[in-house]
Structures are given as structure tokens and as C-alpha cells.
Design a protein around this motif. Structure first.
Motif, PDB file in Angstrom:
ATOM      1  N   MET A   1      28.424  38.024  50.394  1.00 50.03           N
ATOM      2  CA  MET A   1      28.796  37.859  49.270  1.00 50.03           C
ATOM      3  C   MET A   1      29.996  36.454  49.826  1.00 50.03           C
ATOM      4  N   SER A   2      30.257  35.495  48.528  1.00 50.77           N
ATOM      5  CA  SER A   2      30.984  33.915  49.134  1.00 50.77           C
ATOM      6  C   SER A   2      32.745  34.249  48.578  1.00 50.77           C
ATOM      7  N   ILE A   3      33.883  33.688  49.320  1.00 48.11           N
ATOM      8  CA  ILE A   3      35.175  33.808  49.002  1.00 48.11           C
ATOM      9  C   ILE A   3      35.242  33.883  47.710  1.00 48.11           C
ATOM     10  N   ARG A   4      34.693  32.946  47.032  1.00 48.87           N
ATOM     11  CA  ARG A   4      34.880  32.377  45.280  1.00 48.87           C
ATOM     12  C   ARG A   4      33.922  33.884  44.242  1.00 48.87           C
TER      13      ARG A   4
ATOM     14  N   THR B   1      36.368  36.537  42.180  1.00 52.61           N
ATOM     15  CA  THR B   1      36.036  36.236  40.992  1.00 52.61           C
ATOM     16  C   THR B   1      35.872  38.065  40.089  1.00 52.61           C
ATOM     17  N   VAL B   2      34.928  38.685  41.266  1.00 48.17           N
ATOM     18  CA  VAL B   2      34.930  39.851  41.022  1.00 48.17           C
ATOM     19  C   VAL B   2      36.411  40.701  41.139  1.00 48.17           C
ATOM     20  N   MET B   3      37.283  40.565  41.501  1.00 52.74           N
ATOM     21  CA  MET B   3      38.965  41.151  41.626  1.00 52.74           C
ATOM     22  C   MET B   3      39.712  40.516  40.472  1.00 52.74           C
ATOM     23  N   ASN B   4      39.296  39.342  39.605  1.00 53.07           N
ATOM     24  CA  ASN B   4      39.723  39.376  38.716  1.00 53.07           C
ATOM     25  C   ASN B   4      39.555  39.938  37.849  1.00 53.07           C
ATOM     26  N   PHE B   5      38.026  40.106  37.163  1.00 50.26           N
ATOM     27  CA  PHE B   5      37.179  41.003  36.821  1.00 50.26           C
ATOM     28  C   PHE B   5      37.410  42.325  36.968  1.00 50.26           C
TER      29      PHE B   5
ATOM     30  N   ARG C   1      39.290  32.769  37.236  1.00 44.96           N
ATOM     31  CA  ARG C   1      40.347  33.761  36.162  1.00 44.96           C
ATOM     32  C   ARG C   1      39.559  33.524  35.245  1.00 44.96           C
ATOM     33  N   VAL C   2      38.419  32.911  34.939  1.00 43.09           N
ATOM     34  CA  VAL C   2      38.481  32.510  33.634  1.00 43.09           C
ATOM     35  C   VAL C   2      37.324  34.180  33.382  1.00 43.09           C
ATOM     36  N   TRP C   3      37.137  34.992  34.849  1.00 45.79           N
ATOM     37  CA  TRP C   3      36.411  35.967  35.297  1.00 45.79           C
ATOM     38  C   TRP C   3      36.963  37.047  34.925  1.00 45.79           C
TER      39      TRP C   3
ATOM     40  N   LEU D   1      39.281  49.257  41.960  1.00 46.60           N
ATOM     41  CA  LEU D   1      39.369  48.004  42.497  1.00 46.60           C
ATOM     42  C   LEU D   1      40.515  47.838  43.676  1.00 46.60           C
ATOM     43  N   GLY D   2      41.796  49.291  44.170  1.00 47.76           N
ATOM     44  CA  GLY D   2      42.497  49.435  45.185  1.00 47.76           C
ATOM     45  C   GLY D   2      41.685  49.908  46.218  1.00 47.76           C
ATOM     46  N   CYS D   3      40.460  49.740  46.034  1.00 46.80           N
ATOM     47  CA  CYS D   3      39.762  50.322  47.535  1.00 46.80           C
ATOM     48  C   CYS D   3      38.889  48.820  47.680  1.00 46.80           C
ATOM     49  N   TYR D   4      38.784  48.466  46.414  1.00 48.16           N
ATOM     50  CA  TYR D   4      38.321  46.584  46.671  1.00 48.16           C
ATOM     51  C   TYR D   4      39.149  45.557  47.366  1.00 48.16           C
TER      52      TYR D   4
END
Length: 415
Positions: A1-4, A8-12, A136-138, A172-175
Motif C-alpha cells: 500500500m502506497s504512502i498516500r 488516506t485511510v487514516m484521514n477517512f 484530506r478530502v477523504w 484507527l489507534g491500532c492502524y
């Protein structure tokens, strides 16, 4: 999985957590827990209390001692635990205390999420200005998806919305521990004074009259931001006796989510409006948009006047984005480079901190004032009162910032 993609998953999920309960919790507190308007407003004001000082405190920890992603993770774990505990209580004082704990640890993650993204992108030599906005839009998408999920699953009046938020927060905390590390910049941050780390340097801007007045307006407009978050759900829920089968009553979160969808479109219009009309007029458009936002709520209903509510949701995008983005740009203009970050933090404290506190308690008092002894709320007068408040701010803004004075401030620190 790419950095972006990973960011993106984190922001979602960062905003999925918030969207799970922010819009619908007022309805749950009113209908299931029997809280008054003032009590509902005070629960929402906990976010303002947290925004005043907690982002600065946890920011110091992340800047000086512990990796930002680890502080971010621990904060989400604590916030999620408070939400789970809140599902098991029905008395106001305990519920308020638990939601305060949740706010104290969730609100700083909004800034920490940005910090992690900036650090990771910078260290991997990405162009932050071009790379961050599509990430961020995600977050907005995650907020909308959470609202829709809660609505379609029938959880708008249920503690399940809090379980959903807590589950996403724990994930999200684990991620966060899998995200590339964001260690402190030790040499730079440990040399900074505590006042600088807390953003107190920016208070020197209050020595300029025009800028001080702008920050006062930021506080007063910030009060408007929490009103429909807290009472949009209870407002629609009160139509269940007159229009029980209407779309707005059956699917309040779907209707209210149009506001967030509108945000994404008005963000794209900001460059055109700023170029064509200037910061002063764009901020003025925002204030008048709040007048229409509240006024249309007072005139509409979820049945034969549903179109008025939909129009109010669309206008919200202008009301929210035009002030927050244009206000941030104004602060960027008047602040010297050495206090730029502190000045942006001060803007957030005034709008999302003190403004949210005033808005939470003030709106709750207005709702209770127009609530009969039998518990019936006079929603038209409630919304018209809020519209009148916004109109008064618009007229004051016109009088104070005449002749485009807001455009001509020099980007300098007062001496």
C-alpha cells in the motif's frame, strides 16, 4: 500500500469516528435520555473546552518527547473508551463527564492527524501542498459515510452510534502504529519556549485594533458552528408526530449530510470568490449565509417544505467554508512568519474553542427558552432567533470593516 493510500485511510477513519455521532447524538440525548436543550448544548460545548488547550498540550508532547503517531493512537484509545462507557449511563452528569473525556482526547487528534501527514509526506519528499488536499478530502468522505451508515442502520437514536465511533477509533489507534514514524524534531522544538509551543505568541495580534476585532468576530461566528450540529437532529425528530413518514424524519442523517456534501463543492469555489470579491466580502457572504441557513430551517419542514431544508443544507457549505478558509487566509496575511503557526492556532481556539463553548451553552438556553412546560419546542422562533443573531453580526461586520479595511492589513507583527 502506497504512502498516500495509507494516509488516506487514516484521514477517512479520523472523520468517520466524528461523523458517527456528531450530528445524531443530539437527537439521542433528547429523545432517549430526556436531556434539556441546555444539557444537550453543554455536551456539545465539551468540544470547545477541549479545543482551547488540549491540542497545544498534546502537540507539545508530540513535538518534544513522543512520536506524533503514538500520541495520536493513545488519544484515540482513551476517547474510544469514554464513548463505550457513555453507552452505559443515562444520568446527565456522568454522561457529560464521559463526553468531556472523549472531547479532551479526540479534539487534539484533528491537529495530530495533520501533523502526521505533513511529517510523513515531508520526510518522503512529497510536495505537501499538492499531495495533502486529495488525502484530506477523504476525511470529509469518511464523515459522510459514517452519517449515512448510522442513518441507514437505524442508529440515530441508539447507543450503537457511539459503539460504531468507538470501534472505528480503536481500529484507527491500532492502524496508527503501522504509519511511518513521525519522531519529534528535537533540536528545533526543545529550544522553543512553552508559550510558543502553546501558541500564546499570537496573542500579540490583539494589539492591532482591526485584527483584534476580527478575532472577536471569529469567536462570535464560531458560536454558530455548533448550533445545527447539536439541534439539527432534535429539530427533525420533533416532526415525528406531524410528518412521521417524511424523508427528513425517517432519514435525518441523510438529509443533514447534504451539508457536508455541500462543503466539498464550496471549497472548490473559494479561489474564484476570493479573486473576484476579496476576503472581506467572502467573509460577509459567509455571515449572511448563516442568516439564510437558520432562517430556512425556521420556515421549512421535512414534508411539503422539504426543499427549504435542502436549500439550507446547501447554503451551509458557503456558511462554513467561506468563513473558515477565508478567515484562515486573513490570519495568514496579518501574522508575521515567526508566529504564523501560533496565529492559526489562535484562530482555531477562538472559533472551535471559545466560540463553540458560547454556542453550545447559548443555543441550549435559547432552545429551553422556547420550550413549553409540556416539552413542546417552538422551532420557528428558535431558528429565527439564531438567524437574527447572525444578521446582527453581519450588520456589525459591515459597519466595522468598511472600505475594505480587512483587505489592507499589513502582514506584520505589532510592536
Amino acid at each position: 500500500m502506497s504512502i498516500r493510500t495509507r494516509l488516506t485511510v487514516m484521514n477517512f477513519f479520523q472523520f468517520f469516528v466524528w461523523g458517527s455521532w456528531l450530528i445524531s447524538l443530539g437527537g439521542y440525548m433528547g429523545s432517549q435520555l430526556g436531556f434539556s436543550g441546555l444539557q444537550i448544548g453543554s455536551v456539545y460545548s465539551t468540544m470547545g473546552i477541549a479545543a482551547v488547550f488540549m491540542p497545544g498540550l498534546l502537540g507539545i508532547v508530540a513535538d518534544r518527547w513522543i512520536n506524533a503517531e503514538r500520541v495520536f493512537a493513545v488519544a484515540h484509545f482513551i476517547a474510544a473508551g469514554a464513548l463505550i462507557a457513555a453507552t452505559r449511563v443515562t444520568d446527565f452528569q456522568t454522561f457529560y463527564s464521559l463526553m468531556l473525556i472523549n472531547s479532551l482526547f479526540y479534539m487534539p487528534t484533528l491537529a495530530l492527524s495533520n501533523s502526521v501527514c505533513y511529517n510523513v509526506l515531508t520526510r518522503r519528499e512529497f510536495d505537501v501542498i499538492r499531495s495533502f488536499p486529495p488525502i484530506r478530502v477523504w476525511g470529509t468522505v469518511g464523515f459522510i459515510v459514517a452519517m449515512w451508515a448510522v442513518d441507514l442502520l437505524g442508529w440515530t437514536k441508539s447507543t450503537n452510534q457511539l459503539y460504531l465511533a468507538a470501534g472505528a477509533g480503536l481500529f484507527l489507534g491500532c492502524y496508527a502504529f503501522t504509519v511511518p514514524p513521525s519522531p519529534p524534531f528535537l533540536d528545533e522544538t526543545r529550544k522553543k519556549k512553552l508559550a510558543s509551543s502553546l501558541g500564546l505568541d499570537a496573542f500579540i495580534l490583539f494589539r492591532k485594533k482591526n485584527t483584534a476585532l476580527f478575532f472577536v468576530f471569529s469567536l462570535l461566528l464560531g458560536a454558530a458552528l455548533q448550533i445545527t450540529n447539536a439541534f439539527g437532529g432534535p429539530f427533525l425528530d420533533d416532526f415525528k408526530s406531524t410528518y412521521p413518514d417524511s424523508f427528513g424524519v425517517q432519514h435525518p442523517n441523510l438529509l443533514l449530510s447534504i451539508s457536508q456534501i455541500s462543503e466539498t463543492f464550496f471549497i472548490l469555489l473559494i479561489p474564484f470568490f476570493l479573486t473576484r470579491f476579496g476576503i472581506r466580502n467572502v467573509i460577509l457572504f459567509s455571515i449572511f449565509a448563516w442568516v439564510f441557513r437558520f432562517g430556512l430551517f425556521g420556515l421549512g419542514n421535512p414534508d411539503n417544505r422539504l426543499y427549504l431544508l435542502v436549500l439550507s443544507m446547501i447554503i451551509y457549505g458557503m456558511a462554513f467554508d467561506f468563513f473558515n478558509i477565508s478567515g484562515s487566509l486573513y490570519v495568514e496575511k496579518v501574522a508575521a512568519p515567526k508566529i504564523r503557526s501560533s496565529a492559526q492556532g489562535l484562530f482555531m481556539i477562538m472559533t472551535n474553542g471559545f466560540g463553540a463553548i458560547i454556542g453550545g451553552y447559548g443555543s441550549g438556553w435559547v432552545v429551553d427558552h422556547f420550550t413549553s412546560s409540556g416539552g413542546v419546542r417552538d422551532w420557528p422562533n428558535i431558528w429565527f432567533t439564531f438567524a437574527g443573531y447572525a444578521l446582527a453580526l453581519a450588520l456589525l461586520f459591515l459597519l466595522i470593516f468598511r472600505n475594505k479595511r480587512i483587505e489592507t492589513n499589513q502582514a506584520s507583527t505589532p510592536s
